[in-house]
Design a protein around this motif. Sequence first.
Motif, mmCIF file in Angstrom:
data_model
loop_
_atom_site.group_PDB
_atom_site.id
_atom_site.type_symbol
_atom_site.label_atom_id
_atom_site.label_comp_id
_atom_site.label_asym_id
_atom_site.label_seq_id
_atom_site.Cartn_x
_atom_site.Cartn_y
_atom_site.Cartn_z
ATOM 1 N N THR A 41 39.559 29.019 38.020
ATOM 2 C CA THR A 41 39.747 29.191 36.574
ATOM 3 C C THR A 41 39.025 28.071 35.829
ATOM 4 N N SER A 42 38.441 28.427 34.680
ATOM 5 C CA SER A 42 37.790 27.390 33.866
ATOM 6 C C SER A 42 38.836 26.656 33.029
ATOM 7 N N LEU A 43 38.496 25.468 32.565
ATOM 8 C CA LEU A 43 39.418 24.753 31.668
ATOM 9 C C LEU A 43 39.655 25.567 30.404
ATOM 10 N N HIS A 44 38.615 26.270 29.963
ATOM 11 C CA HIS A 44 38.771 27.130 28.776
ATOM 12 C C HIS A 44 39.845 28.187 29.009
ATOM 13 N N GLY A 45 40.005 28.558 30.274
ATOM 14 C CA GLY A 45 40.995 29.574 30.617
ATOM 15 C C GLY A 45 42.411 29.138 30.252
ATOM 16 N N LEU A 46 42.664 27.836 30.289
ATOM 17 C CA LEU A 46 43.996 27.336 29.914
ATOM 18 C C LEU A 46 44.234 27.577 28.422
ATOM 19 N N GLY A 50 47.067 30.031 26.573
ATOM 20 C CA GLY A 50 47.988 29.615 25.508
ATOM 21 C C GLY A 50 48.002 30.621 24.365
ATOM 22 N N ARG A 51 46.830 31.130 24.039
ATOM 23 C CA ARG A 51 46.777 32.148 22.987
ATOM 24 C C ARG A 51 47.559 33.395 23.417
ATOM 25 N N GLY A 52 47.364 33.788 24.668
ATOM 26 C CA GLY A 52 48.101 34.940 25.174
ATOM 27 C C GLY A 52 49.607 34.716 25.114
ATOM 28 N N VAL A 113 33.177 40.436 40.595
ATOM 29 C CA VAL A 113 33.360 39.161 39.898
ATOM 30 C C VAL A 113 32.435 39.128 38.688
ATOM 31 N N ASN A 114 32.982 38.753 37.547
ATOM 32 C CA ASN A 114 32.149 38.625 36.346
ATOM 33 C C ASN A 114 32.812 37.629 35.419
ATOM 34 N N ILE A 115 32.129 36.505 35.169
ATOM 35 C CA ILE A 115 32.762 35.445 34.373
ATOM 36 C C ILE A 115 31.921 35.092 33.153
ATOM 37 N N PHE A 116 32.606 34.543 32.171
ATOM 38 C CA PHE A 116 31.945 34.173 30.911
ATOM 39 C C PHE A 116 31.292 32.793 31.026
ATOM 40 N N HIS A 117 32.057 31.798 31.478
ATOM 41 C CA HIS A 117 31.550 30.424 31.569
ATOM 42 C C HIS A 117 30.792 30.272 32.889
ATOM 43 N N THR A 118 29.463 30.160 32.776
ATOM 44 C CA THR A 118 28.592 30.238 33.955
ATOM 45 C C THR A 118 28.955 29.214 35.020
ATOM 46 N N PRO A 171 40.428 43.007 32.490
ATOM 47 C CA PRO A 171 41.539 42.238 31.931
ATOM 48 C C PRO A 171 41.047 40.964 31.248
ATOM 49 N N LEU A 172 41.641 40.604 30.119
ATOM 50 C CA LEU A 172 41.328 39.357 29.403
ATOM 51 C C LEU A 172 39.827 39.214 29.143
ATOM 52 N N GLU A 173 39.302 40.140 28.427
ATOM 53 C CA GLU A 173 37.850 40.208 28.207
ATOM 54 C C GLU A 173 37.459 39.480 26.929
ATOM 55 N N ASP A 174 36.201 39.072 26.824
ATOM 56 C CA ASP A 174 35.749 38.586 25.518
ATOM 57 C C ASP A 174 35.052 39.743 24.782
ATOM 58 N N GLY A 175 35.116 39.663 23.454
ATOM 59 C CA GLY A 175 34.704 40.794 22.629
ATOM 60 C C GLY A 175 33.263 41.228 22.825
ATOM 61 N N LEU A 196 44.837 42.298 17.822
ATOM 62 C CA LEU A 196 43.842 42.117 16.760
ATOM 63 C C LEU A 196 42.483 41.703 17.314
ATOM 64 N N SER A 197 42.409 41.429 18.614
ATOM 65 C CA SER A 197 41.143 40.911 19.150
ATOM 66 C C SER A 197 40.058 41.993 19.099
ATOM 67 N N ARG A 198 38.817 41.531 19.090
ATOM 68 C CA ARG A 198 37.709 42.496 19.060
ATOM 69 C C ARG A 198 37.735 43.347 20.325
ATOM 70 N N VAL A 208 48.511 46.384 25.642
ATOM 71 C CA VAL A 208 48.964 45.147 24.994
ATOM 72 C C VAL A 208 50.218 44.686 25.733
ATOM 73 N N ASP A 209 49.985 43.885 26.740
ATOM 74 C CA ASP A 209 51.080 43.397 27.584
ATOM 75 C C ASP A 209 50.537 42.231 28.400
ATOM 76 N N ASN A 210 51.466 41.459 28.977
ATOM 77 C CA ASN A 210 51.007 40.377 29.839
ATOM 78 C C ASN A 210 50.445 40.958 31.133
HETATM 79 O O1 PTJ Z 1 36.676 32.970 33.847
HETATM 80 P P1 PTJ Z 1 35.834 33.183 32.630
HETATM 81 O O2 PTJ Z 1 34.701 32.184 32.508
HETATM 82 O O3 PTJ Z 1 35.296 34.586 32.530
HETATM 83 O O4 PTJ Z 1 36.754 32.974 31.330
HETATM 84 C C1 PTJ Z 1 37.875 33.801 31.121
HETATM 85 C C2 PTJ Z 1 38.423 33.608 29.695
HETATM 86 C C3 PTJ Z 1 39.769 34.348 29.617
HETATM 87 C C4 PTJ Z 1 38.646 32.122 29.450
HETATM 88 C C5 PTJ Z 1 37.392 34.173 28.692
HETATM 89 O O5 PTJ Z 1 37.166 35.522 28.966
HETATM 90 C C6 PTJ Z 1 37.835 33.987 27.272
HETATM 91 O O6 PTJ Z 1 37.544 33.005 26.629
HETATM 92 O O7 PTJ Z 1 38.590 34.986 26.800
HETATM 93 P P2 PTJ Z 1 39.109 35.019 25.272
HETATM 94 O O8 PTJ Z 1 37.973 35.417 24.380
HETATM 95 O O9 PTJ Z 1 39.903 33.809 24.951
HETATM 96 O O10 PTJ Z 1 40.092 36.251 25.343
HETATM 97 C C7 PTJ Z 1 41.200 36.258 26.174
HETATM 98 C C8 PTJ Z 1 42.204 37.237 25.566
HETATM 99 O O11 PTJ Z 1 43.209 37.473 26.558
HETATM 100 C C9 PTJ Z 1 42.911 36.700 24.326
HETATM 101 O O12 PTJ Z 1 42.992 37.731 23.352
HETATM 102 C C10 PTJ Z 1 44.326 36.335 24.813
HETATM 103 O O13 PTJ Z 1 45.304 36.584 23.821
HETATM 104 C C11 PTJ Z 1 44.507 37.303 25.973
HETATM 105 N N1 PTJ Z 1 45.361 36.815 27.047
HETATM 106 C C12 PTJ Z 1 45.499 35.557 27.520
HETATM 107 N N2 PTJ Z 1 46.358 35.500 28.537
HETATM 108 C C13 PTJ Z 1 46.780 36.777 28.759
HETATM 109 C C14 PTJ Z 1 46.148 37.624 27.808
HETATM 110 N N3 PTJ Z 1 46.365 38.950 27.781
HETATM 111 C C15 PTJ Z 1 47.199 39.478 28.709
HETATM 112 N N4 PTJ Z 1 47.833 38.722 29.642
HETATM 113 C C16 PTJ Z 1 47.657 37.389 29.699
HETATM 114 N N5 PTJ Z 1 48.283 36.669 30.656
#
Ligand code: PTJ
Length: 252
Positions: A41-46, A50-52, A113-118, A171-175, A196-198, A208-210
């Motif tokens: 997991t990336s640090l950004h993932g933390l 938190g937003r989730g 596998v497909n990640i945002f932060h290279t 799951p947990l995609e960026d827009g 509300l996310s893109r 819309v669930d954990n």
């Molecule tokens: O591993 P990487 O590099 O691909 O990075 C993964 C993250 C998640 C960091 C990256 O995709 C990212 O920055 O995502 P976003 O744009 O922050 O979007 C994540 C979305 O998932 C947000 O809308 C959060 O509210 C939501 N979210 C976070 N944790 C959970 C969740 N939704 C469901 N279950 C969760 N546990």
Amino acid sequence: MVGTVGQTNGMPAADVPPTHPRYLSLITRERLVAGVERGVTSLHGLIAHGRGEAFDYLIGERTHPFAAQAIAAAAACLKAARHPVISVNGNACALAAADLVALAQATGARLEVNIFHTSPAREQAIRTMLLEAGAQEVLMPSQTHALQHIDHNRKWVHPEGILIADVVCVPLEDGDRCGALVKNGKTVITIDLNPLSRTARMAQITIVDNLTRCLPLLVSAAAESASPPGRRWDNAAALAEAEAVMRTRRPA
Ligand code: PTJ
């Protein structure tokens, strides 16, 4: 289960007692911290987590009917797909590797596998964790095949995976990427606590669930039934319901 890795809320994880009122939430955080520690997991993932959590709090940390219906629609869609793929990032893997593998087995989807932060090292770490969780095969992003309409690392895909997929579960995609997948003609299923996310708004089916609560339900739904005849899914209506619950629900 009391974890052994990382710190949780300022105290060693092993000190989080199962009787703690926020036990599940604390242990889930611990899984992510462990994910960072093992390079998944990336640090950004933390931050994303938190937003989730904040949105999860607003829905009372439970699976609502709007999510249960989306789960049924997603299971049917995955099972009816010709070439379904589950796209795995660093958060999803740390939180739910075994359930992702079970979902692949229940639906015949391939894991990619497909990640945002290279980070090639993190891509490999995710692959290893999925294999340890029982995956027979994990597709990796190529350096030769790219999705159109997207510029960052997430454009690189496997030629037999996301590139040719008709249905992609992300799951947990960026827009940006969700939009690119849709523009590339894919049906996108996402799991996102933020209605509300893109991503939530661009995907065809948004649960819309954990992730940690809904994945086992999605696996059961996919394993239980033959795919029912496709009913048209109204994603906008489901998102509106989720938002309404968040705006009006009173804490218990
Ligand atoms: O591993 P990487 O590099 O691909 O990075 C993964 C993250 C998640 C960091 C990256 O995709 C990212 O920055 O995502 P976003 O744009 O922050 O979007 C994540 C979305 O998932 C947000 O809308 C959060 O509210 C939501 N979210 C976070 N944790 C959970 C969740 N939704 C469901 N279950 C969760 N546990």
